[in-house]
Design an enzyme around this catalytic site. Structure first.
Site, PDB file in Angstrom:
ATOM      1  N   CYS A 140       0.767  -1.127  -0.164  1.00 53.07           N
ATOM      2  CA  CYS A 140       0.048   0.180   0.126  1.00 53.07           C
ATOM      3  C   CYS A 140       0.727   1.198  -0.193  1.00 53.07           C
ATOM      4  CB  CYS A 140      -0.656  -0.180   1.334  1.00 53.07           C
ATOM      5  SG  CYS A 140      -2.230   0.955   1.153  1.00 53.07           S
ATOM      6  N   HIS A 141       0.359   2.046  -0.890  1.00 55.61           N
ATOM      7  CA  HIS A 141       1.259   3.489  -0.944  1.00 55.61           C
ATOM      8  C   HIS A 141       1.207   4.313   0.311  1.00 55.61           C
ATOM      9  CE1 HIS A 141       0.926   1.987  -5.138  1.00 55.61           C
ATOM     10  NE2 HIS A 141       2.141   2.681  -5.346  1.00 55.61           N
ATOM     11  N   ASP A 161     -11.805  -6.292  21.405  1.00 60.37           N
ATOM     12  CA  ASP A 161     -10.867  -6.481  22.722  1.00 60.37           C
ATOM     13  C   ASP A 161     -11.284  -6.077  23.837  1.00 60.37           C
ATOM     14  OD1 ASP A 161      -8.087  -6.604  23.788  1.00 60.37           O
ATOM     15  OD2 ASP A 161      -8.090  -4.167  23.483  1.00 60.37           O
TER      16      ASP A 161
END
Lengths: 166, 166, 166, 166, 166, 166
Positions: free
Chosen positions: E76-77, E131
């Protein structure tokens, strides 16, 4: 002559060798504050009644900064923290100013203390409050930041002696 | 009523949309300080004559923290900084105390200001000084942290009005 | 006298101000190598026929390191990279040793070059090969690491002049 | 046939299971070097007399990279390092070239060795020297990088056998 | 034959070269959900009336993950995001189950789209809900995660065609 | 009333204190899936015969995300993982759709469980598959994500009871 443990034989910085230190339960409490004007005080307070308020974001920032301390402070040892908790309280000051007190408590079972984690955590929470309110007033000031208390480790417990204001 | 731009329609925090803001040259200068005792003052000063001193490490910490600001401050936009520079100066205070002034200047060409980068940078430098000297005295205090100046952007330039001593 | 641009007026390090530099297309190619024994050479080669090989992991490491360069190299500017590509080739050396050549090419449209991104990317790939093969032989050596070529920017293009063998 | 421990049953990479390994004191020493021309050599040397020199920044980079090794090297286990120390020395070579030797020593009490932390630390320091001097000469070369020594762990101690010049 | 743009000439992964793509305004909206039991639903709802609730933390997590996407997703850029906003809504399901819908919208002005930032942001928010509630029930399920919409860029806008219920 | 352990006395989030929990061997297995069309299925499968395939990159992403979990999930404790392993399998669905099952197993010796590490690891791998195939079809869906099993710790082992589909 003051002897800095972070300086090696070449006179350069190093991460101090703590291989021989015992793993014990340790804790540290740091404090800072943010001084805001009345508009911001009321804004945070009103918002505080709702979900997603400024202090919630500041608290998450403080907890994450505690965990990232060893990547922010170059000579700080990486540690597996066992607990982080921040709390907030307001104090009215003279002249339409309000001080938001921020306290961060960090715990570990490790070979070195968590003073830096507590201080970095408190600072990140204060900076986050600044960030979220700076559109209202860029004159917000972050108050003094200091270690309140530490427990555990060979150097023993430490309690700050308060002298005068702040 | 104070209107926090960081709050979305559900009353929760968001990263403000700056898509329509212009990319312009921007700068910000933040200041903080570290108050130390005489032993630490002389230790840093002596070491300062040599390579690898406390202030060098603090400076690197400040520069790296400027670059990491958007990962430390939750609602802060990621920015490609074009320059970061920190400077230090000493002030003698009463009673064997010395204040180390820390100034951080950050520059960018971007769609939002770099106030947070300058403040976070100065804070990280101060925390690093604390870390490297805490073996000598845990009572070191980080002084007030604030924005001194900013330039660029639609809201215009800002210069802090100093009132009394810091 | 050599003039280091990274040194500020106080003689300390800074992140150089590139606000006035043009955003242009830039690229850099860096090279390094890893010298391994015959057992490792055959292991990588056999595995190379299969999925999930050592070089695949090294390549991902190289690409991610290119993106993280400004957090690894303190004075390096953060940049939005537009492309990263690594390639590998083998060379048989004397005495049962084999050299794995690693080339990393990085591109950006930005205000400063990507030499450091290419060099850091190649180094991370080489270190990853070491990591994945060190159980077989800890004597693996990472060969010389250098900039092969850069294009774009005011200082013009650069091509390394090869003198003798690497 | 070479058996890579990092390859799982599907033939893909994994982070090796070290749950059954003992926590013991471990250390590793890695070496690399940077070959520079005379102008850079004198620049670093002169600056070395002052605060904030190139080698100070390289050292901080090396220490921080040691702590970040498990985020740079994909299959590397996260470890709580107990100490990191880098040292530098100069060697004059023929033809106006100078070699800066960089040594990094890393310690831990843990379930796996710190070879990768030492190697990554030395590499980051060398890359930082390149970064800070590249405006003077892009032809700087990072010399061979290798493990000099490791102690602790079930596989026993390791000392590199030097054969000929580096 | 399917042509994966992420594969280079050697058949290995690369970060695609986007140097020639235009910088334009782009946005992406991704969706996911979390399916919880009645006890958790009431817990989040009650807490929602107070400060510091589960969804506030999930939202901060989503915003920070959007900014960190290029360090989580290898090819990913890196992008300078201009805005990130998450929203939540509840849906009652049969049998004492409740679905929390999470929507993340991300904006940029850049050379490539922000689909991955929106998807990663939504996933991180969902994982954070898991979480914070897992002590009550480990059977929480994160529902399907998908791209709802994207705008901008040469490939044009995209709207997901809903077929049946999610 | 549901009692969220992540909420402190002020009603805000905290990182739960686990100082009194025992360090024991713990493991967790999480599952997710990616639903793709036939073109992508064949593309991944063909590429799978070669080096550097989509699943290799996804696996590295999953392993690195497991290590970074505590920086992605705000209230998650930092842990020294002892092992991470991902596996993949394909299932043909009706109507030219294929489901890629992703399983991530994480191990530690520590004071808290690794459920979040396993879930985050599986999610990152799925997101990486999306990223590398999105040029072919943006309609890719990430299936349900859930905990399959956990072992170790005071709360005992957990095995998900599968009911019906997925």
């Amino acid at each position: 002559m003051t002897d800095f443990t972070h300086i090696n034989e070449e006179g350069r910085a190093r991460m101090v060798d703590i291989s021989d230190k015992q793993e014990t339960a340790r804790s540290a409490i740091a404090r800072t504050s943010v001084i805001v004007n009345e508009a911001i005080y009321h804004g945070i307070q009103q918002n505080d009644m709702k979900k997603g308020d400024v202090l919630s974001v500041a608290q998450v920032a403080g907890i994450m900064a505690a965990k990232n301390t060893s990547t922010i402070i170059p000579m700080c040892h990486p540690l597996s923290l066992t607990g982080v908790d921040l709390s907030f309280s307001w104090e009215a000051m003279e002249e339409d100013a309000y001080r938001l007190h921020i306290t961060s408590e960090v715990k570990t079972k490790g070979s070195t203390g968590v003073e830096m984690e507590a201080l970095t955590s408190a600072s990140a929470a204060a900076l986050t409050v600044y960030d979220m309110c700076k559109a209202v007033d860029k004159g917000i000031t972050i108050g003094e930041t200091y270690l309140e208390k530490k427990t555990g480790g060979k150097s023993g417990d430490y309690y700050r002696t308060l002298q005068g204001e702040e």
